[in-house]
Write an enzyme that holds these catalytic residues in place. Structure first.
Site, PDB file in Angstrom:
ATOM      1  N   ARG A 299      37.841  34.302  50.990  1.00  0.00           N
ATOM      2  CA  ARG A 299      37.823  32.867  51.334  1.00  0.00           C
ATOM      3  C   ARG A 299      38.043  32.675  52.840  1.00  0.00           C
ATOM      4  O   ARG A 299      38.774  31.782  53.270  1.00  0.00           O
ATOM      5  CB  ARG A 299      38.909  32.101  50.570  1.00  0.00           C
ATOM      6  CG  ARG A 299      38.753  32.083  49.078  1.00  0.00           C
ATOM      7  CD  ARG A 299      37.511  31.319  48.634  1.00  0.00           C
ATOM      8  NE  ARG A 299      37.499  31.171  47.197  1.00  0.00           N
ATOM      9  CZ  ARG A 299      37.081  32.119  46.356  1.00  0.00           C
ATOM     10  NH1 ARG A 299      36.593  33.254  46.828  1.00  0.00           N
ATOM     11  NH2 ARG A 299      37.116  31.927  45.056  1.00  0.00           N
TER      12      ARG A 299
ATOM     13  N   GLU B   2      44.278  27.173  50.425  1.00  0.00           N
ATOM     14  CA  GLU B   2      42.872  27.508  50.630  1.00  0.00           C
ATOM     15  C   GLU B   2      42.135  26.314  51.221  1.00  0.00           C
ATOM     16  O   GLU B   2      41.168  26.446  51.963  1.00  0.00           O
ATOM     17  CB  GLU B   2      42.237  27.891  49.281  1.00  0.00           C
ATOM     18  CG  GLU B   2      40.902  28.568  49.441  1.00  0.00           C
ATOM     19  CD  GLU B   2      39.965  28.331  48.285  1.00  0.00           C
ATOM     20  OE1 GLU B   2      38.936  27.662  48.488  1.00  0.00           O
ATOM     21  OE2 GLU B   2      40.256  28.819  47.188  1.00  0.00           O
TER      22      GLU B   2
ATOM     23  N   SER C  20      40.299  25.528  43.728  1.00  0.00           N
ATOM     24  CA  SER C  20      41.594  26.207  43.924  1.00  0.00           C
ATOM     25  C   SER C  20      42.261  25.658  45.177  1.00  0.00           C
ATOM     26  O   SER C  20      41.658  25.671  46.248  1.00  0.00           O
ATOM     27  CB  SER C  20      41.393  27.706  44.100  1.00  0.00           C
ATOM     28  OG  SER C  20      40.788  28.250  42.963  1.00  0.00           O
TER      29      SER C  20
HETATM   30  N1  EPU Z   1      46.023  31.934  35.010  1.00  0.00           N
HETATM   31  C1  EPU Z   1      47.142  31.467  34.354  1.00  0.00           C
HETATM   32  N2  EPU Z   1      47.398  30.134  34.392  1.00  0.00           N
HETATM   33  C2  EPU Z   1      46.587  29.247  35.029  1.00  0.00           C
HETATM   34  C3  EPU Z   1      45.457  29.732  35.714  1.00  0.00           C
HETATM   35  C4  EPU Z   1      45.198  31.091  35.689  1.00  0.00           C
HETATM   36  O1  EPU Z   1      47.902  32.227  33.748  1.00  0.00           O
HETATM   37  O2  EPU Z   1      46.895  28.060  35.001  1.00  0.00           O
HETATM   38  C5  EPU Z   1      45.721  33.383  34.934  1.00  0.00           C
HETATM   39  C6  EPU Z   1      44.478  33.613  34.080  1.00  0.00           C
HETATM   40  O3  EPU Z   1      44.818  33.733  32.735  1.00  0.00           O
HETATM   41  C7  EPU Z   1      43.969  34.904  34.651  1.00  0.00           C
HETATM   42  C8  EPU Z   1      44.316  34.800  36.123  1.00  0.00           C
HETATM   43  O4  EPU Z   1      45.353  33.828  36.221  1.00  0.00           O
HETATM   44  O5  EPU Z   1      44.663  35.990  34.107  1.00  0.00           O
HETATM   45  C9  EPU Z   1      43.144  34.402  36.982  1.00  0.00           C
HETATM   46  O6  EPU Z   1      42.673  33.125  36.589  1.00  0.00           O
HETATM   47  P1  EPU Z   1      41.142  32.662  36.718  1.00  0.00           P
HETATM   48  O7  EPU Z   1      40.245  33.691  36.158  1.00  0.00           O
HETATM   49  O8  EPU Z   1      41.036  31.277  36.186  1.00  0.00           O
HETATM   50  O9  EPU Z   1      40.850  32.661  38.255  1.00  0.00           O
HETATM   51  P2  EPU Z   1      41.733  32.249  39.513  1.00  0.00           P
HETATM   52  O10 EPU Z   1      42.262  33.479  40.153  1.00  0.00           O
HETATM   53  O11 EPU Z   1      42.723  31.199  39.155  1.00  0.00           O
HETATM   54  C10 EPU Z   1      39.729  32.484  41.151  1.00  0.00           C
HETATM   55  C11 EPU Z   1      39.114  31.690  42.266  1.00  0.00           C
HETATM   56  C12 EPU Z   1      38.249  30.563  41.711  1.00  0.00           C
HETATM   57  C13 EPU Z   1      37.177  31.159  40.819  1.00  0.00           C
HETATM   58  C14 EPU Z   1      37.863  31.967  39.702  1.00  0.00           C
HETATM   59  C15 EPU Z   1      36.875  32.674  38.813  1.00  0.00           C
HETATM   60  C16 EPU Z   1      40.619  31.796  44.151  1.00  0.00           C
HETATM   61  C17 EPU Z   1      41.637  31.083  44.979  1.00  0.00           C
HETATM   62  N3  EPU Z   1      40.139  31.128  43.121  1.00  0.00           N
HETATM   63  O12 EPU Z   1      40.619  31.611  40.454  1.00  0.00           O
HETATM   64  O13 EPU Z   1      37.608  29.937  42.806  1.00  0.00           O
HETATM   65  O14 EPU Z   1      36.355  30.145  40.253  1.00  0.00           O
HETATM   66  O15 EPU Z   1      38.716  32.977  40.300  1.00  0.00           O
HETATM   67  O16 EPU Z   1      36.296  33.724  39.504  1.00  0.00           O
HETATM   68  O17 EPU Z   1      40.268  32.930  44.473  1.00  0.00           O
HETATM   69  C18 EPU Z   1      37.919  28.190  44.371  1.00  0.00           C
HETATM   70  O18 EPU Z   1      38.044  29.057  45.235  1.00  0.00           O
HETATM   71  O19 EPU Z   1      37.990  26.948  44.653  1.00  0.00           O
HETATM   72  C19 EPU Z   1      37.735  28.582  42.992  1.00  0.00           C
HETATM   73  C20 EPU Z   1      37.712  27.689  41.983  1.00  0.00           C
END
Ligand code: EPU
Length: 339
Positions: A165, A335, A239
């Site tokens: 990012r 972010e 995010s």
């Molecule tokens: N999780 C939780 N609780 C929550 C949210 C997530 O326990 O409320 C856990 C999930 O169960 C999983 C892990 O955290 O084990 C990762 O969650 P998720 O796959 O939803 O992805 P994320 O890390 O929260 C990142 C990106 C998103 C992107 C998703 C999918 C960043 C900051 N965010 O989110 O990007 O869509 O992966 O690849 O890297 C963005 O940058 O605006 C964005 C939406």
């Protein structure tokens, strides 16, 4: 002739739906408009902000300067090899419209990035990413106008210095370049990236065993729709924080204390943690403080239920940062760009 509009309400210009007044706003519909703006000297010495889809910005006050809204359009093939096609898209195109264009033309590479809000020009600034793919993976080059010198500049992938990012446009060149087109190298031979757990499950639920690019795009869209709030309904900027990166030792300590914590070891030996998990485990998921809140289905997304101000959102973000630091000893970095 460019028209400079005055005292413009920015609420429709940012996906967070935050009210703020811009002293001036100019719409750029072509590269020529951008050149004219720079030559006119209209904004020399003035505070300015280049705005695409407004999907990664949080206004915390009125903007006492010139907002440059990029609205140029156009997507076309530049050149082809046996396996790949170079596609150039205008910065003002809606990101998802570009993804759909590539999917409809059978060109692979961007399908995992379906439905990310925002414009094409903002994509490289953030090096947007989702479901195991980042923009940099298909990026070829971009064209920009240097707002200081007025010169045209082409940037190669290396020159953009992409990170998680992150890019040079958030660092040394912050606010200096007006990106007007981005070129991608896409694949005629689909090389699907299905490694991200939820995609496979979603394809199974769709009863697809030999997925196409279009199937992957559909799967990503339905995962996003099920978890992330639609900015047209509830203001948000995706995010709000980055996923924090910690040392292997720190990750090991956390794992001992919280065996179920998700950890993502990185090639350089560090470990990425899931900010959403940390925030949820501090009890914030679904929390609401007047019109500022944390999305009930994704704790990494802060939301505006209607009339939250940028300062309401920032104040809530600060409380979240403090509690994550206190409980887990981990600092969360925003972010979203604060203006
Ligand atoms: N999780 C939780 N609780 C929550 C949210 C997530 O326990 O409320 C856990 C999930 O169960 C999983 C892990 O955290 O084990 C990762 O969650 P998720 O796959 O939803 O992805 P994320 O890390 O929260 C990142 C990106 C998103 C992107 C998703 C999918 C960043 C900051 N965010 O989110 O990007 O869509 O992966 O690849 O890297 C963005 O940058 O605006 C964005 C939406």
């Amino acid at each position: 002739m460019l028209r400079i509009l005055e005292n413009i309400q920015l609420k429709p210009y940012n996906t967070f739906g935050i009210s703020a007044i811009a002293r001036e706003l100019v719409e750029i519909r072509s590269k020529e408009d951008a050149v004219e703006l720079v030559k006119s000297g209209q904004f020399k010495g003035k505070l300015h902000l280049v705005l695409g889809g407004g999907s990664n910005v949080l206004f915390t006050a009125d903007f006492d300067g010139l907002v440059i809204n990029i609205l140029n359009k156009g997507i076309h093939r530049v050149e082809e090899t046996e396996d790949t096609v170079l596609v150039e898209a205008a910065a003002g195109e809606v990101w998802h419209d570009l993804v759909m264009w590539t999917v409809n033309h059978g060109l692979g590479g961007l399908e995992n990035l379906s439905l990310i809000p925002g414009s094409v020009g903002a994509g490289p600034v953030q090096n947007i990413g989702a479901y195991g793919v980042e923009l940099k993976d298909c990026f070829h080059s971009l064209n920009a106008i240097d707002l200081v010198s007025g010169n045209d500049r082409a940037f190669s992938k290396e020159e953009c210095r992409f990170g998680y990012r992150d890019s040079i446009f958030k660092r040394e060149l912050k606010g200096r370049m007006l990106i007007y087109s981005v070129t991608f190298r896409l694949s005629k031979v689909p090389m699907l990236k299905l490694g991200y757990g939820a995609i496979k499950q979603e394809l199974e639920a769709m009863s697809v065993n030999k997925p196409t690019i279009a199937d992957v795009s559909k799967a990503v869209c339905s995962i996003r729709i099920s978890k992330l709030p639609d900015p047209a309904v509830t203001g948000n900027a995706g995010s709000f924080f980055k996923n924090p990166v910690v040392s292997a030792g720190k990750a090991e300590d956390l794992k001992k204390q919280y065996p179920e914590i998700p950890v993502y070891p990185q090639p350089d030996g560090t470990v990425k943690l899931a900010a959403g998990w940390l925030i949820e485990h501090c009890g914030w998921k679904g929390y609401r403080e007047s019109d500022a809140g944390i999305h009930p289905k994704q704790a990494l997304v802060l939301v505006n239920y209607g009339n939250a101000s940028g300062l309401d959102i920032i104040s809530l973000a600060g409380k979240i940062q403090n509690s994550v630091l206190e409980k887990f000893g981990v600092r969360l970095e925003m972010e979203v760009n604060v203006a």
